[in-house]
Scaffold this motif. Structure first.
Motif, PDB file in Angstrom:
ATOM      1  N   ALA A 154       0.896  -1.256  -0.071  1.00 21.07           N
ATOM      2  CA  ALA A 154      -0.101   0.064  -0.081  1.00 21.07           C
ATOM      3  C   ALA A 154       0.718   1.161   0.072  1.00 21.07           C
ATOM      4  O   ALA A 154       0.585   2.469  -0.731  1.00 21.07           O
ATOM      5  N   LEU A 155       2.077   1.222   0.639  1.00 18.82           N
ATOM      6  CA  LEU A 155       2.985   2.266   0.622  1.00 18.82           C
ATOM      7  C   LEU A 155       3.986   2.293  -0.706  1.00 18.82           C
ATOM      8  O   LEU A 155       4.819   3.162  -0.628  1.00 18.82           O
ATOM      9  N   ARG A 156       3.729   1.374  -1.537  1.00 20.98           N
ATOM     10  CA  ARG A 156       4.605   1.391  -2.852  1.00 20.98           C
ATOM     11  C   ARG A 156       5.918   0.998  -2.293  1.00 20.98           C
ATOM     12  O   ARG A 156       6.752   1.197  -3.274  1.00 20.98           O
ATOM     13  N   GLY A 157       6.237   0.221  -1.247  1.00 16.41           N
ATOM     14  CA  GLY A 157       7.622  -0.144  -1.059  1.00 16.41           C
ATOM     15  C   GLY A 157       7.710  -1.636  -1.356  1.00 16.41           C
ATOM     16  O   GLY A 157       8.816  -2.074  -1.441  1.00 16.41           O
ATOM     17  N   SER A 158       6.787  -2.109  -2.047  1.00 13.19           N
ATOM     18  CA  SER A 158       6.848  -3.403  -2.799  1.00 13.19           C
ATOM     19  C   SER A 158       5.451  -3.184  -3.959  1.00 13.19           C
ATOM     20  O   SER A 158       4.510  -2.394  -3.684  1.00 13.19           O
TER      21      SER A 158
END
Length: 560
Positions: A231-235
């Motif tokens: 959701a935090l675009r760390g993946s």
């Protein structure tokens, strides 16, 4: 030495345990923190006064370059694979961007348990050199960063079965990880999971995973670290496991895509040291968590292309057609299950179901009809007992070994099964009961005359911390072993007091339903995304993806 403590937002603390356990836990966390350079610490003001929604912090914190923001925010896994293959991006640039963003994501959500940027960049460098020297890639996932749940063995890194006493450093990859590595994936972090691996909230001794859309809420479990990270675009692509909702619940809570295949579709050999006694009667599934529908398809296709059933005879050999599958009927018959007959969902979920119904009714390729729930309360009682054939003794033993405290949700999930260990005859009777229930439900589905079912993911939006009590809308499908995808909608929970139950459903269906209404009245769910669950019959995984593709073609996902 860093000039300040490692920054980490936490809203509700987890229980501490004995002094000896606290010392052990602190040494593990200290080992993690020591690997993070201070230049990747987010500004302290985000910690001192965090916003309710932390999804903008990775962009606002000033740590990521413009290229790193573009890499992490504007592409899914399929797009990244294509850009690396065409040499528009290097594997090193992609690995660096996602590793940096992952550690930022951890500071605002507590989503990680391990972070190894140097190792990831070194692997990416090797892949770039291979591509430069050969003119080709090592496989379809060449350079694609993939995050892993803590319990999945990755050579050279730690895994655990949900208790600190089970934490070990693995010397080799598990089956699925080995396949992904062969296909060119780059591993850079492992994500947080709950105590016992059996919570729909991720609260571990390392901290509580926060929902990025509203940090007063849970990110779900047991694959909550993955969901928050994505959701935090760390993946953009991670792997979850699901025996009661552990892919679908966190995906729904955090507004991402998730897919629980039918059991034994994907390889899980050596996924969990010692296995899980629950699998005597309830099988775990593994599946992707991601940012797009096509990445579900990419993941399934690439894994199954390696014929994992040759190494693991438990796996069912079903050729994957995924999004290209021709569906059963035209129009496709979609059943809408507005409630499970036991707990009515909270108002935003009903609003999302109404949105989906109206949208599908406007499409020529769909026929929409009601789907009647089937003996949900009975199924949930049966599955809760089947999870713990040892009466909860193993859990208590693992906690006692290190002085780890029993968390509230661990106590909650084992309480129906607590007692003497079941005999072989009693476990056998559970199986007979399960199989008869599945046959009865199969007849019910046939009588309903639908191809797929759309229903809630959970009794409400993401729940307040320590209140993930009711697994009805996910665990039922584990009990009957049906594949299910969780997809975003444009619906979000409104400000507290802005909506309530409709006059037509003012009367609770049960005491549990009454409690869910109380939790709604007490909670603040503002901004929580609402996903819906789409389910097909057992081993109709391809047909489910084909239906989702038809929905995509009709514009069902055009809001995303």
């Amino acid at each position: 030495m860093p000039s300040r403590p490692f920054p980490l937002i936490q809203t509700v603390p987890v229980a501490e345990g004995t002094p000896e356990f606290v010392e052990l836990k602190n040494s593990i966390v200290g080992e993690f923190v020591a690997k993070v350079p201070e230049e990747l610490y987010i500004p302290q003001h985000f910690i001192d006064s965090p916003p309710k929604n932390v999804t903008a912090i990775p962009r606002q914190c000033g740590i990521l370059t413009q290229q790193e923001l573009d890499i992490t925010e504007n592409h899914d896994a399929a797009a990244l694979a294509g850009l690396i293959r065409k040499r528009v991006l290097t594997a090193v640039a992609v690995a660096t961007a996602f590793a940096k963003r992952a550690i930022i994501a951890h500071q605002v959500s507590c989503c990680l348990v391990e972070w190894f940027m140097d190792e990831a960049v070194q692997r990416a460098r090797e892949l770039d050199e291979y591509q430069a020297s050969t003119g080709t890639t090592v496989g379809p996932l060449h350079g694609v960063p993939i995050s892993l749940k803590e319990h999945m063995p990755l050579a050279g890194h730690y895994s655990s079965a949900g208790y600190v006493s089970t934490r070990v450093k693995d010397t080799q990859d598990c089956h699925m990880v080995a396949i992904l590595r062969k296909l060119g994936a780059v591993f850079y972090c492992k994500t947080n999971q709950p105590q016992s691996l059996m919570h729909l909230e991720t609260d571990s001794p390392y901290g509580r995973v926060l929902n990025p859309h509203n940090i007063t809420l849970s990110a779900g479990g047991s694959t909550g670290g993955e969901a928050a990270l994505i959701a935090l675009r760390g993946s953009v692509l991670g792997i979850g496991t699901d025996i009661g909702g552990s892919i679908r619940c966190p995906s729904g809570f955090c507004g991402i895509y998730g897919f629980k295949p039918t059991s034994y579709m994907l390889p899980m050999h050596d996924f969990l040291h010692g296995g899980a006694a629950a699998e005597l009667n309830i099988l775990i599934s593994a599946g992707p968590m991601c940012t797009s529908l096509r990445d579900i398809d990419l993941f399934m296709e690439t894994i199954l292309s390696q014929r994992p059933y040759l190494a693991d005879p438990r796996l069912v050999r079903i050729p994957w057609t995924g999004l290209t599958t021709n569906v059963w009927t035209n129009p496709i018959k979609v059943g809408i299950m507005m409630d499970d007959g036991h707990i009515q969902p909270q108002p935003p979920v009903t609003r999302a179901l109404d949105w989906a119904k109206a949208r599908l009714e406007s499409f020529k390729n769909f026929q929409v009809k009601p789907f009647k729930p089937y003996r949900t309360a009975e199924a949930i009682k049966l599955i809760r007992k089947a999870y713990w054939p040892d009466g909860g003794r193993g859990t208590k033993h693992h906690l006692q070994e290190t002085g780890e405290p029993m968390f509230a949700l661990t106590k909650h999930i084992i309480e129906d099964a607590e007692g003497p260990e079941l005999t072989a005859s009693e476990v056998h009777q559970q199986r007979l009961t399960r199989d008869q229930f599945r046959c009865d439900f199969a007849r019910h589905w046939t009588e309903q005359d639908v191809d797929v079912v759309i229903c809630p993911v959970f009794v409400g939006p993401a729940c307040a911390h320590d209140t993930a009590f009711y697994w009805n809308y996910t665990a039922f499908w584990n009990y009957v072993d049906c594949p299910a995808a969780v997809v975003p909608t444009p619906v979000k929970a409104l400000k507290k007091g802005a909506e309530d139950y409709a006059p037509s459903n003012k009367t609770p269906l049960s005491e549990e339903c009454k409690h869910v209404r109380q939790l709604w009245a007490e909670g603040d769910f503002e901004g929580a995304p609402i996903n819906l669950q789409i389910v097909a019959r057992k081993y109709h995984d391809n047909e489910l993806l084909g239906t989702l593709h038809t929905m995509l073609g009709e514009g069902f996902f055009s809001f995303a």
